[in-house]
Enzyme design. Structure first.
Site, short mmCIF file in Angstrom:
data_model
loop_
_atom_site.label_atom_id
_atom_site.label_comp_id
_atom_site.label_asym_id
_atom_site.label_seq_id
_atom_site.Cartn_x
_atom_site.Cartn_y
_atom_site.Cartn_z
CB SER A 72 -0.94 -0.23 1.18
OG SER A 72 -0.53 0.12 2.29
CE LYS A 81 -3.01 1.40 5.59
NZ LYS A 81 -2.01 0.36 4.05
#
Length: 344
Positions: free
Chosen positions: A241, A286
């Site tokens: 990611s 996140k």
């Protein structure tokens, strides 16, 4: 004396369940892991004295501000009390352990797979940035299978110029060209080796997974032409990611001006060599990590927007991105004070 004994017995009767609960709660682990905000790293900064994205062999423009990649923390081996405390915290979520660590697969194998995903994301991020910058690349042989048709004919480090008369412009093109060749066909391959070009011939084999398609038994990789060398200096991180933020850091360093306008930008997203941004897991954690680190803008893969807008940290602006091009354009809009595409 009888009253005292009865009081003691009553007290013990009340304490014993509490003590049992305490022992059980601290000794018994639950089949869940806790996901939460993980470390975040400025891809324009340093870590342990090394640049997170180190570009050598090309002019590098000064940068400032932040382009932070974000991660998700995983806490395993939780007892009942720890699981309850983390769940009540609100920053963590509990998911079945099997979703993160599938049963029957050794933990070290899962960790190695995550590490390989991270390495692959670095390679894709580099290529996506080079393609965006129109930086010249070439396709070379990374590995040659010992039992493959090309063994002894092609060598590691050979630069592929053409395969069966078709230019080798990318690894994908080479693979597709070979797949389309009928097995047992002898094909010419032009390579650059030892400073010169030469033509070699290889009898194409059949792919192990599909006998109707061609197979050389080599792994091609696309690399920069010339002296450019890009190193990503983050260790002990898994998953794919970070790709988008690595690409943006490269572009910021290799182009004039400041891509982020000196602001604190964070984000996430996978990326492929063509610059397509893909979805990731744990978006809500996140975003929390980014906001707590000081970010005011967060780049969200378009396919994660629905999930992301369900729980937006206060003060964090979500920007929707689906390609590297749109991410760069959105950062330009933010820097100029214009509206950028939003998940809201």
């Amino acid at each position: 004396m009888g009253r005292v004994n009865r009081r003691i017995l009553t007290l013990l009767a009340a304490l014993i369940p509490v003590l049992v609960l305490g022992v059980v709660g601290s000794a018994v682990t639950v089949p869940f892991v806790a996901l939460g905000p993980g470390p975040t790293f400025n891809t324009l900064g340093d870590v342990e004295g090394k640049q997170v994205v180190d570009v050598e062999g090309a002019p590098v423009d000064p940068t400032s501000g932040n382009l932070n990649m974000t991660t998700v923390s995983v806490r395993d081996g939780l007892n009942i009390f720890e699981a309850f405390v983390l769940w009540a915290d609100g920053r963590y979520g509990l998911v079945p352990r099997a979703e993160v660590y599938p049963p029957g697969i050794p933990r070290d194998q899962i960790d190695k797979s995550n590490e390989q995903d991270f390495k692959d994301s670095e390679d894709s991020a580099e290529l996506a940035a080079l393609h965006y910058l129109k930086y010249p690349t070439q396709v070379q042989v990374r590995t040659v299978a010992e039992d493959g048709p090309a063994n002894g004919v092609l060598h590691k480090g050979d630069v592929l110029v053409s395969v069966d008369g078709k230019p080798a412009t990318s690894s994908k093109d080479v693979v597709e060209t070979v797949r389309g060749i009928k097995p047992d066909t002898v094909v010419p391959i032009v390579v650059r080796r030892d400073g010169g070009e030469q033509t070699v011939e290889v009898k194409v084999g059949a792919r192990p997974d599909d006998k109707s398609k061609g197979y050389l038994g080599v792994t091609p990789e696309e690399v920069p032409q010339g002296p450019l060398d890009v190193t990503f200096n983050l260790a002990d991180i898994g998953g794919p990611s970070a790709g988008l933020m690595f690409s943006l850091a490269m572009i910021d360093k290799m182009t004039p001006g400041q891509l982020n306008g000196g602001k604190f930008i964070a984000g996430t997203g996978t990326i492929d060599p063509d610059g397509k941004v893909g979805p990731i897991g744990g978006i809500q954690y996140k975003m929390i990590a980014a906001r707590e680190a000081g970010a005011e803008t967060f780049l969200v893969p378009a396919d994660n927007c629905n999930e992301a807008r369900q729980r937006i940290p206060d003060g964090l602006n979500l920007v929707k991105v689906d390609t590297l091009d749109t991410a760069v354009k959105s950062l330009g809009d933010i820097t100029a004070g214009r509206e950028a595409p939003s998940c809201g």
